[in-house]
Design a protein around this motif. Structure first.
Motif, short mmCIF file in Angstrom:
data_model
loop_
_atom_site.label_atom_id
_atom_site.label_comp_id
_atom_site.label_asym_id
_atom_site.label_seq_id
_atom_site.Cartn_x
_atom_site.Cartn_y
_atom_site.Cartn_z
N ARG A 43 0.82 -1.21 0.00
CA ARG A 43 0.00 0.00 0.00
C ARG A 43 0.86 1.26 0.00
N PHE A 44 1.95 1.21 0.81
CA PHE A 44 2.88 2.35 0.79
C PHE A 44 3.44 2.57 -0.61
N GLN A 45 3.86 1.49 -1.23
CA GLN A 45 4.42 1.59 -2.56
C GLN A 45 3.39 2.13 -3.56
N SER A 46 2.17 1.64 -3.45
CA SER A 46 1.13 2.11 -4.35
C SER A 46 0.86 3.60 -4.14
N LYS A 47 0.82 4.02 -2.87
CA LYS A 47 0.59 5.43 -2.57
C LYS A 47 1.73 6.30 -3.09
N MET A 48 2.96 5.84 -2.87
CA MET A 48 4.12 6.60 -3.34
C MET A 48 4.14 6.69 -4.87
N MET A 49 3.80 5.57 -5.52
CA MET A 49 3.76 5.58 -6.97
C MET A 49 2.70 6.55 -7.47
N THR A 50 1.55 6.54 -6.78
CA THR A 50 0.49 7.47 -7.17
C THR A 50 0.92 8.91 -6.99
N GLN A 51 1.58 9.20 -5.86
CA GLN A 51 2.07 10.57 -5.62
C GLN A 51 3.10 10.99 -6.66
N LYS A 52 4.04 10.08 -6.92
CA LYS A 52 5.08 10.41 -7.90
C LYS A 52 4.49 10.58 -9.30
N THR A 53 3.50 9.72 -9.62
CA THR A 53 2.85 9.83 -10.93
C THR A 53 2.13 11.17 -11.06
N ASN A 54 1.43 11.54 -9.99
CA ASN A 54 0.72 12.82 -10.02
C ASN A 54 1.71 14.00 -10.11
N HIS A 56 4.71 13.88 -11.33
CA HIS A 56 5.29 13.87 -12.67
C HIS A 56 4.32 14.47 -13.69
N ALA A 57 3.04 14.14 -13.54
CA ALA A 57 2.04 14.68 -14.46
C ALA A 57 1.93 16.20 -14.31
N GLU A 58 1.94 16.68 -13.05
CA GLU A 58 1.88 18.13 -12.82
C GLU A 58 3.10 18.83 -13.40
N LEU A 59 4.28 18.22 -13.18
CA LEU A 59 5.50 18.82 -13.72
C LEU A 59 5.48 18.85 -15.25
N THR A 60 4.99 17.73 -15.83
CA THR A 60 4.91 17.67 -17.29
C THR A 60 3.94 18.72 -17.82
N ASP A 61 2.80 18.87 -17.15
CA ASP A 61 1.84 19.89 -17.58
C ASP A 61 2.42 21.29 -17.45
N GLN A 62 3.14 21.52 -16.34
CA GLN A 62 3.74 22.84 -16.14
C GLN A 62 4.78 23.15 -17.20
N LEU A 63 5.64 22.15 -17.48
CA LEU A 63 6.65 22.35 -18.53
C LEU A 63 6.01 22.58 -19.89
N LEU A 64 4.95 21.82 -20.16
CA LEU A 64 4.25 22.00 -21.44
C LEU A 64 3.62 23.38 -21.53
N ASN A 65 3.02 23.82 -20.44
CA ASN A 65 2.43 25.17 -20.43
C ASN A 65 3.49 26.25 -20.60
N ASP A 66 4.64 26.05 -19.91
CA ASP A 66 5.73 27.02 -20.06
C ASP A 66 6.24 27.06 -21.49
#
Length: 208
Positions: A43-54, A56-66
């Motif tokens: 469960r910890f791993q799943s939560k961490m993966m979800t956090q990192k995925t989110n 990463h998605a936010e960073l990707t969106d920010q870079l794309l917007n920039d």
């Protein structure tokens, strides 16, 4: 005692209080705790993966917007540069056209009516009451007003001094151009408002 508790109770009450730092120690205690800690670790791993995925998605969106914003800014800058270039080229063309027109008008005025460049009455300039406007007369007036030569002597019918000055200043009546200091001296440096014949242009010299 912990081995006798139902697995569902342990999973309900024990797993929620486990933290990531205690999992390695519990996994070696017994087979039951190892199974429970594995579930918690998953469960910890799943939560961490979800956090990192989110993240990463936010960073990707920010870079794309920039990147998109920078692309839009670059497009606007290029459009502004092109606009300024076109405006500068139009101004340069207008300036060149105005210079050509000014040159044509100035040439026409100097050729056909140079007297209109002067004010009708100018008391700060010496008056000219004669009607001649040839190279010799301009040369005489230049000598009188710029070199301090006596007017009575230079205007006499026979004047050895004038012949001497002609030789000194390399004066030739056939040579008359703007580089000579006496060129159009009467028109430019004397008050001709009271010389009607002169102002009517009856004796304008030809430029050689």
């Amino acid at each position: 005692m912990i081995h006798q508790l139902p697995l569902a109770i342990l999973e309900k009450h024990l797993i929620p209080i486990l933290i990531e730092d205690t999992l390695p120690n519990l996994r070696g205690s017994c087979e039951l705790l190892c199974d429970l800690s594995s579930r918690r670790f998953a469960r910890f791993q799943s939560k961490m993966m979800t956090q990192k995925t989110n993240a990463h998605a936010e960073l990707t969106d920010q870079l794309l917007n920039d990147w998109q914003q920078q692309a839009r800014d670059n497009i606007r800058k290029k459009e502004e540069i092109h606009r300024l270039y076109r405006a500068n080229r139009e101004r340069r063309e207008q300036l060149e056209a105005a210079n050509v027109l000014i040159h044509k008008l100035d040439s026409a005025i100097q050729k056909h009516a140079p007297h209109i460049l002067l004010e009708p009455k100018n008391t700060t300039k010496p008056k000219y009451l004669g009607s001649r406007n040839g190279p010799v007369e301009n040369f005489k007036q230049w000598l009188i007003h710029e070199n301090g030569e006596p007017a009575g002597e230079l205007c006499a019918r026979s004047c050895p001094r004038l012949e001497e000055l002609k030789e000194t200043h390399s004066f030739y009546s056939q040579i008359y151009h703007p580089r000579l200091p006496w060129f159009r001296y009467i028109e430019l440096h004397m008050d001709i408002s009271e010389s009607s014949k002169f102002r009517e242009g009856l004796s304008l010299p030809k430029t050689l």
